[in-house]
Design a protein around this motif. Structure first.
Motif, short mmCIF file in Angstrom:
data_model
loop_
_atom_site.label_atom_id
_atom_site.label_comp_id
_atom_site.label_asym_id
_atom_site.label_seq_id
_atom_site.Cartn_x
_atom_site.Cartn_y
_atom_site.Cartn_z
N GLY A 69 25.16 21.94 27.42
CA GLY A 69 25.48 20.61 27.94
C GLY A 69 26.86 20.15 27.52
N GLY A 70 27.19 20.37 26.25
CA GLY A 70 28.49 19.95 25.73
C GLY A 70 29.65 20.76 26.27
N THR A 71 29.52 22.09 26.28
CA THR A 71 30.64 22.90 26.77
C THR A 71 30.80 22.74 28.28
OG1 THR A 71 29.21 24.87 26.85
CG2 THR A 71 30.60 24.60 24.89
N ARG A 72 29.71 22.54 28.99
CA ARG A 72 29.81 22.30 30.43
C ARG A 72 30.57 20.99 30.68
NH1 ARG A 72 27.10 24.98 33.85
NH2 ARG A 72 25.41 25.41 32.40
N SER A 73 30.29 19.96 29.88
CA SER A 73 31.01 18.69 30.01
C SER A 73 32.50 18.88 29.74
CB SER A 73 30.44 17.65 29.04
OG SER A 73 29.15 17.27 29.44
N LEU A 74 32.83 19.69 28.73
CA LEU A 74 34.24 19.96 28.45
C LEU A 74 34.91 20.69 29.60
CD1 LEU A 74 34.16 21.02 24.68
CD2 LEU A 74 35.14 18.92 25.66
N VAL A 75 34.20 21.62 30.22
CA VAL A 75 34.76 22.35 31.37
C VAL A 75 34.98 21.40 32.55
CG1 VAL A 75 34.37 24.18 33.08
CG2 VAL A 75 33.87 24.60 30.67
N TYR A 76 34.02 20.50 32.80
CA TYR A 76 34.22 19.49 33.85
C TYR A 76 35.47 18.67 33.57
CZ TYR A 76 29.78 20.03 36.36
OH TYR A 76 28.75 20.50 37.14
N PHE A 93 30.74 12.09 27.62
CA PHE A 93 30.48 11.81 26.21
C PHE A 93 29.00 11.85 25.82
CE2 PHE A 93 34.82 10.25 26.66
CZ PHE A 93 35.40 10.87 25.56
N THR A 94 28.11 11.80 26.78
CA THR A 94 26.68 11.88 26.47
C THR A 94 26.33 13.20 25.80
OG1 THR A 94 26.09 10.41 28.28
CG2 THR A 94 24.37 11.90 27.51
#
Length: 123
Positions: A69-76, A93-94
């Motif tokens: 979830g976190g790394t996917r958010s960073l990639v987005y 940030f969630t």
């Protein structure tokens, strides 16, 4: 201005930029690399995220199994700062822990060349 998380982050960033032959004024691409270099998992999988030969992001990377979830958010965020797609603040940030939240904020400052100290005094 922006700050690297540590010396390893800075070294990785410089290595990626050198490998890509990134122009010093290409803040979009540098912001992408800033995020990738700042996260161990993304850095280990940089080849899945970016095509150094064609000099372009790999959109199919968003479906990679190694992403959390976190790394996917960073990639987005990285792709958005690069110029592709959008990344909502709440969505971003969630899923981020403290270190990756700092990485995200610093990447945005890098991309838009935001300085930390502003002089608010009237001229």
């Amino acid at each position: 201005m922006y700050q690297f998380l540590n010396y390893k982050h800075e070294d990785r960033f410089n290595d990626i930029c050198k490998r890509d032959k990134t122009h010093s004024n290409d803040y979009e691409r540098q912001a992408l690399f800033f995020i990738i270099a700042g996260n161990d998992s993304l850095f280990k999988n940089v080849e899945l995220l970016y095509d150094f030969e064609d000099k372009f992001i790999k959109l199919e990377a968003l479906e990679e199994e190694f992403l959390t979830g976190g790394t996917r958010s960073l990639v987005y965020l990285a792709f958005s700062l690069y110029g592709y797609g959008t990344c909502g603040v709440r969505q971003l940030f969630t899923h981020l822990d403290d270190v990756n939240s700092i990485l995200a904020i610093e990447a945005m400052k890098f991309r838009f060349q935001i300085i930390d100290q502003l002089d608010y005094r009237a001229s």
